[in-house]
Structures are given as structure tokens and as C-alpha cells.
Scaffold this active site. Sequence first.
Site, PDB file in Angstrom:
ATOM      1  CD  GLU A   1      -2.603  -1.294   0.010  1.00 39.14           C
ATOM      2  OE1 GLU A   1      -2.978  -0.267  -0.914  1.00 39.14           O
ATOM      3  OE2 GLU A   1      -3.369  -2.432  -0.296  1.00 39.14           O
TER       4      GLU A   1
ATOM      5  CG  ASP B   1       1.621  -7.539  -5.530  1.00 41.58           C
ATOM      6  OD1 ASP B   1       1.174  -7.219  -4.699  1.00 41.58           O
ATOM      7  OD2 ASP B   1       1.188  -8.267  -6.380  1.00 41.58           O
TER       8      ASP B   1
END
Length: 638
Positions: free
Chosen positions: A487, A550
Site C-alpha cells: 500500500e 507488489d
Amino acid sequence: MATINQAAVKEDLYDAVNGDWLKTAEIPDDHASTGGFMDLVDTIEKTLMHDFDAMAAGDVAIDNPQLAEFIKFYRLTKDFKQRDAAEAQPLQSCLKQIDSLSDLADLQTRMPDWIYDGLPLPFSLDVDADMKNTKVNTLFAQAPNTILPDKTYYDEGNQAGPKLLAVYAKMMTELFQKAGYDDADAQQTVDDALKFDRLIVPWVKSSEEAADYSKMYNPRDFKQFTNDSRYLDLAAITYAVIDGDPTTVILPEPAYFDHFNEVVNPDNFTIMKNWMKTKLVQRLSAYLSDDMRTLATTYSRTLSGQKQPRSRAKSAYYLAANTFDQVVGLYYGHKYFGEAAKADVHHMVEKMIDVYKRRLEANDWLSAATREKAVTKLNHLGIQVGYPDQLEPVYKQFKTHTAEEGGSVLSNVLNFGRIARKDMFAKWNQPTDRTRWEMSADTVNAYYHPFMNIIVFPAAILQAPFYSLKQSSSANYGGIGAVIAHEISHAFDNNGALFDEFGNLNNWWTEADSAHFKELAKSMITEFDGIDFAGAKVNGTLTVSENIADAGGLSCAEEAAKGESDVDLHAFFTNWAMIWRMKATKQYMQLLLSIDVHAPAKLRANVQPQNLDDFYSTFAIQPGDAMYLAPEKRVKIW
């Protein structure tokens, strides 16, 4: 954590970790998938249904007024005896409103009320942060959604599109028949809806196009916007719901409004009216009798491959919980997470931000000026963990009208929606609220909000296998650590990187740094683009932002794990692969490949470790092994 076969990892990390589970895991008939995330969803569902059923039965006292209103509504959604007896009756007044429309001028006079009521219209208005001045809320105008999940389904040669439209048409015809229409009228109504839907398709974006946030921001002078329609007075409609005089409106789909008169005109009025009715029946059938509720799931279940609709009990729970989502979330957060865990995870997030900051300061491809701005953005990053500090005031206006008071599930839903939309429009030209949560605390997910520059971690995801005191620190870093860093990385993906520390769409990069970053992003697109999966191929452009996040998340979490005295990279990579375990129907996987900005779970588990040098040394992976990726092909951005 179970030991995995090192030789198996050389062939496929995901299968080595999850292979035994995949052999025995079964997808429940009312699911399209099962696995890590969904297992947590199912557990929370059972926990909360148990609690709320006890409250609804009067076995547990309720000392919270908003929770009490929720339970009153939950009792209504559970009362299928009443819902079945009413059949489609609660829907009739809404249908009659549309049926009675005589022309566009008539629609014009009723439209403000219909906007508040949330009835289907050929465009919608909403209020959100101005992407170039995120301290203030501004006006947005949106195009309607197409019937098929993405405009690519309408392409000639797409074999799924016509089959899905046939399923949709059959479902909607039967729903109209249950609503009292004769066979011919039902068929004509749905045929017209499909014709109007086709008029929308050329002017809206595909999922790939919509994934580029920068192209959402298309400000249009309000006077020019009002001239987009020859047949509706868009100014009068706007003034009826906005208390003030907007000078600008943001159009995420500008082409639709450029061609608005080709879609919304007197010649198309009849088919538009029938499209409105069709959308209405599709949307509201969930709140009616059980046979209409289950029939209305046919199309979505065909899309996802889900065999059966949810049971009555589950559907009642989700209908009520989704309506009072923040009320339910606060209950879950306080009872099952608590302040101590909230503080502990908040501290973990701060630690991960510090790791990310050190990595940025040591970055060797950013210029000093851009690097300084990146660190400034991190320093301004808002952190929200567990659950909000207080409930949004709008929920205090939600008062459930029981059956004895003449209320139905649908009448209450419509009233709650009207309250929420009035509250939203009242926020136009007002300061934004950076503390507002868009996910409830019982949601198994997390997010970064580029307009607010905040990261949010609901309580529901902060448990095993993502996070547990019973897991090693390395396992936790491979789980929740990587999610947290993922995030954070969204602040610097191809979308997030366009926004500054205040969430404003504002280029803070030097020209050379921006060009270099775009080349790195292209390499991430290439790494995923065209990979065969579930009988289709991955779209590297659609998934690039999540893949960048990711990559940054896993790399940053690994560095944090290596900073602990008990570092165990076997456990780190094993838990990373475990959190992505998923078994899904082929239909669902193909749907996600078309519309989801995330790559398939198995590829998320496998591809990103291949970009990390430590993955090779940890499992002795050599050239010739299936998991080996040559050093020059390893993508490293953050």
C-alpha cells in the site's frame, strides 16, 4: 509453519506451498473462489452472523443506538415470510414512476428527486475531492455502466459477450414477468434496454483505459457541460441538488458527454425508458421475495461460475451489513480487534514507512530533487489502522421503519440511500475529510487513496495468515508486512506517482526521472503481459500499478525481515505464497483477467520473488530451474 520441499520451489513456489491444499480445497457452491482472503471473509461472516442473530432474537442487549437500528433492519431482511408474501409489490411505485414518463421534459422535472433516490438515469452526479485541489470537494458527472462487465466484451469476435447478453436477457424477462408484465411487454422492455446499452458502449472506457488515474481528471467549464445536452437542462438539474454555483465539473468519461446528444434524445426516449426500468428491476430485486432475489443472481453467477445463490440467511446478513457497513465495521473492530492491536499494527506501519524512507534515500536512479519530494510524500502519508475513531454522522440519521410501521426492506433501503446522497451533495465545495474510511473494519482488504495520500488497513485483514503473534517475524513480514509495504508502494506506482504529498495531481518529478520511471514501468508491463492463465492471457497494462506495488511491497518487507534477529527467509517467502492461495472457477478467473487491476493470485505469488536476488540463494535456484529468471530480466523499481 509447514516445511516445504526445496526442489518443488525450484519448479513453482506457489504450488510447492499450496499444492496439498489445492488438491483438497473445494469451492463452496455459493462462492466463485476459496482461499486465503475468502477463508477470512467466511470466518468473519460466521462470527458476525452468530452475534447479530443473538441480538435479533433478543438474547443479547444492544447499548448502541446505531447498532440497534441495524438490528431492526436485519430483522426485516431475515423476514422472508413477509418478503415472499409481498412479492414484487414494493417495487411497483418505482416502476410506475418510470412508466408514467411522457418525454424528456417530464424526466427533466423529476430528475432531481430521482438523483436523490438513486433511480437509474443516463448519467449521474457525485461529489468527491478535486484531484488538483484535494482540500475541497468538487462535482463529478459520470457515464452509466454497461450491462457487460467491460466494453471489450462487445467486440466482434468476443464469444463470451453474446452468450452473457442472452443470459441477462432471459433473466430480466423473467423478472419483469414476476413483476406483473405480460410476456410480450417483458420481452420488448428488455430488447429496448439492450439497444440503449449499445448506444453507451462506444463512448465509455475499457477497464484498461480506466486504470490510468490521470485520465480521470477532465475538468470542463460548467457552462460548457450544460451545453452538452440539447434536450435536458443539466444546469437546472445540478442546481436542484447542489447548493451553490459550480464553475467546473470533472468528467472521468469525457467522450460520453461529447456524444451525449447521440445517446439521450427524443428518438431514443422509449428505449432509454425501458433501459431505466430494466436497470431498476435488476438492482432492486435483491430486496424483494426470495424467488426474485435468487433469479436476479443468474447473470452474475454465470459471469463468475458460482453454482448457487447465497442462502436466505447469508443474503439477509449481507444485505443488512452492506447497508450499515460502517456500523457493522465499528462493532467488529472494537470487539474483535481492540485498541492494543490497533496501536501495535500502527507501530508496524510506521516501521515499514521508515524502511521505505531509507530505501528511497539510498535510491540510485532518482535525482536528489525527486528523491527529496518522494520522502516528503512519505512524511505526509496518513495511516489508518483497524477502524475509524468515530462513526460517520450520516448513520445517526438511519432510522429503520419496521413492518408494523409500514416499512419494507426496499422502502428502508431507498430511504437510507436518499439520506446518504443528500449528505454527499451537501459536501460540495466543503473541505474534504482525510480521516473518512471508505472500507468498513470487517473488510478483508487494504488500500491506498491517492487523492488523500493515506493508507488504510481494516481490522479484518490483520490476522493469520497475514499477521499473528504465533507466527515468526519473517512470516509476518511475508504476510502483513508485504501488504503494508504494497500500500505504501502505491504512492509511487504509475498512478500514485502522479500525486503529491497532499494528494493533488501534480508532477513532482524531473523530466529525466519521469522518463526513467516510465521505462521501468514498461518492464513491469512486459514481465506480466501475455502470460497464459485460465485459457486467457494477462494484460500487463491493466495490472501494472498493482504489480509495481507488489514488487515494492515484497522487496521492502524482505528488507524489514532481514533487519530482525530471527530472520528466516524460507518462512518469509512461504507465507508470501500462502496468503495468495486461491482456488476459483474458470469463469471467475477469466472475468478477473478482463476487468481486475490485480494479476492472478498465483502469478502474484510466483513472479515477484523471481525479481529478488535473495529468493535464488534462499532456495538454491539455478539456471535451468523453472523459477529461474536471468538477472537482466529481473524488474527492480523500488
